[in-house]
Design an enzyme around this catalytic site. Structure first.
Site, PDB file in Angstrom:
ATOM      1  N   HIS A  18       7.405  55.983  34.310  1.00 52.41           N
ATOM      2  CA  HIS A  18       8.722  55.372  34.057  1.00 52.41           C
ATOM      3  C   HIS A  18       9.594  56.316  33.225  1.00 52.41           C
ATOM      4  O   HIS A  18      10.793  56.443  33.446  1.00 52.41           O
ATOM      5  CB  HIS A  18       8.553  54.050  33.296  1.00 52.41           C
ATOM      6  CG  HIS A  18       7.829  52.985  34.050  1.00 52.41           C
ATOM      7  ND1 HIS A  18       6.769  52.273  33.526  1.00 52.41           N
ATOM      8  CD2 HIS A  18       8.007  52.494  35.312  1.00 52.41           C
ATOM      9  CE1 HIS A  18       6.348  51.389  34.411  1.00 52.41           C
ATOM     10  NE2 HIS A  18       7.060  51.507  35.507  1.00 52.41           N
ATOM     11  N   LYS A  42       5.576  34.163  35.490  1.00 49.76           N
ATOM     12  CA  LYS A  42       4.523  35.169  35.349  1.00 49.76           C
ATOM     13  C   LYS A  42       4.554  35.685  33.917  1.00 49.76           C
ATOM     14  O   LYS A  42       5.524  36.327  33.509  1.00 49.76           O
ATOM     15  CB  LYS A  42       4.836  36.325  36.329  1.00 49.76           C
ATOM     16  CG  LYS A  42       3.620  37.070  36.832  1.00 49.76           C
ATOM     17  CD  LYS A  42       3.999  38.003  37.980  1.00 49.76           C
ATOM     18  CE  LYS A  42       4.611  39.294  37.472  1.00 49.76           C
ATOM     19  NZ  LYS A  42       4.908  40.260  38.540  1.00 49.76           N
ATOM     20  N   ARG A  91       7.028  56.130  44.416  1.00 47.84           N
ATOM     21  CA  ARG A  91       5.793  56.920  44.419  1.00 47.84           C
ATOM     22  C   ARG A  91       5.278  57.142  45.827  1.00 47.84           C
ATOM     23  O   ARG A  91       4.805  58.198  46.172  1.00 47.84           O
ATOM     24  CB  ARG A  91       4.709  56.205  43.591  1.00 47.84           C
ATOM     25  CG  ARG A  91       4.959  56.233  42.105  1.00 47.84           C
ATOM     26  CD  ARG A  91       4.205  55.161  41.391  1.00 47.84           C
ATOM     27  NE  ARG A  91       4.719  53.858  41.769  1.00 47.84           N
ATOM     28  CZ  ARG A  91       4.310  52.708  41.258  1.00 47.84           C
ATOM     29  NH1 ARG A  91       3.359  52.713  40.364  1.00 47.84           N
ATOM     30  NH2 ARG A  91       4.846  51.575  41.634  1.00 47.84           N
ATOM     31  N   SER A 129       1.495  50.773  35.973  1.00 44.60           N
ATOM     32  CA  SER A 129       1.206  49.859  34.854  1.00 44.60           C
ATOM     33  C   SER A 129      -0.100  49.115  35.128  1.00 44.60           C
ATOM     34  O   SER A 129      -0.838  48.794  34.185  1.00 44.60           O
ATOM     35  CB  SER A 129       2.350  48.861  34.669  1.00 44.60           C
ATOM     36  OG  SER A 129       3.531  49.535  34.357  1.00 44.60           O
TER      37      SER A 129
HETATM   38  P1  ADP Z   1       8.449  46.217  39.149  1.00 39.83           P
HETATM   39  O1  ADP Z   1       7.478  45.089  38.956  1.00 39.83           O
HETATM   40  O2  ADP Z   1       9.885  45.788  39.040  1.00 39.83           O
HETATM   41  O3  ADP Z   1       8.200  47.089  40.335  1.00 39.83           O
HETATM   42  P2  ADP Z   1       7.372  48.343  37.491  1.00 39.83           P
HETATM   43  O4  ADP Z   1       7.356  48.371  36.013  1.00 39.83           O
HETATM   44  O5  ADP Z   1       6.061  48.319  38.191  1.00 39.83           O
HETATM   45  O6  ADP Z   1       8.277  47.089  37.843  1.00 39.83           O
HETATM   46  O7  ADP Z   1       8.188  49.570  38.039  1.00 39.83           O
HETATM   47  C1  ADP Z   1       9.553  49.773  37.720  1.00 39.83           C
HETATM   48  C2  ADP Z   1      10.081  50.919  38.584  1.00 39.83           C
HETATM   49  O8  ADP Z   1       9.421  52.130  38.239  1.00 39.83           O
HETATM   50  C3  ADP Z   1       9.818  50.723  40.082  1.00 39.83           C
HETATM   51  O9  ADP Z   1      10.920  51.262  40.789  1.00 39.83           O
HETATM   52  C4  ADP Z   1       8.580  51.538  40.340  1.00 39.83           C
HETATM   53  O10 ADP Z   1       8.506  51.968  41.673  1.00 39.83           O
HETATM   54  C5  ADP Z   1       8.808  52.691  39.380  1.00 39.83           C
HETATM   55  N1  ADP Z   1       7.575  53.338  38.960  1.00 39.83           N
HETATM   56  C6  ADP Z   1       6.446  52.769  38.484  1.00 39.83           C
HETATM   57  N2  ADP Z   1       5.521  53.708  38.167  1.00 39.83           N
HETATM   58  C7  ADP Z   1       6.080  54.905  38.492  1.00 39.83           C
HETATM   59  C8  ADP Z   1       5.628  56.252  38.430  1.00 39.83           C
HETATM   60  N3  ADP Z   1       4.396  56.570  38.011  1.00 39.83           N
HETATM   61  N4  ADP Z   1       6.466  57.229  38.821  1.00 39.83           N
HETATM   62  C9  ADP Z   1       7.706  56.898  39.266  1.00 39.83           C
HETATM   63  N5  ADP Z   1       8.189  55.658  39.371  1.00 39.83           N
HETATM   64  C10 ADP Z   1       7.390  54.660  38.983  1.00 39.83           C
END
Ligand code: ADP
Length: 161
Positions: A18, A42, A91, A129
């Site tokens: 992120h 959730k 990703r 995450s």
């Molecule tokens: P959500 O539940 O809204 O997808 P996340 O916290 O999982 O929330 O992800 C937020 C954003 O960050 C999403 O666009 C996701 O694809 C992106 N993201 C998550 N991990 C990575 C990573 N390792 N590299 C790049 N983008 C990521």
């Protein structure tokens, strides 16, 4: 004109992946708002208020970043905050398929708000995450996946109350 983007997500917790997307977004925008989406059905691993604190720690050395949480539609929150773009990270092709559907729905609801996809850096593309939470619940060290300013042990203790 000041260009503001919203970077929304669950961020449960905020990872180095992120952080990499945020750094890229800061090259394009005057201000980036990192917004923890609040889902009342959730509860998640960390409470949204703790997720906000983790992101504040992670981004403490960065300028032009605001951190907050929100409920409701992302496009409505963009309008409220004066953000013209939504930043999302990609990703995999699975991310792309999911994100493009959401982006199209958002565009239909709010044609003036643009979705921008930023590809994950190759060194971060495997980080999620979900993996971090799995490591944490099993008592492992997730430091290598987390931004360096984040003292995750402190947040684990706060989480346990
Ligand atoms: P959500 O539940 O809204 O997808 P996340 O916290 O999982 O929330 O992800 C937020 C954003 O960050 C999403 O666009 C996701 O694809 C992106 N993201 C998550 N991990 C990575 C990573 N390792 N590299 C790049 N983008 C990521």
């Amino acid at each position: 004109m000041m260009r503001t983007a919203l970077f929304p997500g669950s961020f449960d917790p905020f990872t180095m992946g992120h952080m990499d997307i945020l750094r890229s977004a800061l090259k394009m925008f005057d201000k980036v708002i990192v917004a923890v989406g609040y889902n009342s059905t959730k509860s998640g691993f960390f409470h949204p208020a703790l997720r906000v604190e983790i992101i504040k720690d992670a981004t403490s050395g960065l300028e032009n970043v605001e951190v907050c949480s929100y409920r409701g539609l992302t496009v409505d929150f963009c309008k409220k905050m004066g953000a013209s773009c939504i930043i999302r990270g990609l990703r995999t092709t699975t991310d792309f398929e999911m994100e493009s559907v959401i982006a199209q729905a958002n565009r239909k609801m709010a044609p003036d708000i643009l979705s921008i996809f930023i590809p994950a850096g190759h060194e971060y593309s495997f980080i999620s995450s979900t993996v971090v939470r799995d490591v944490l619940v099993n008592g492992g060290s997730a430091r290598c996946f987390l931004p360096k300013n984040v003292d995750i042990d402190k947040y684990l203790k706060l989480r346990e109350g």
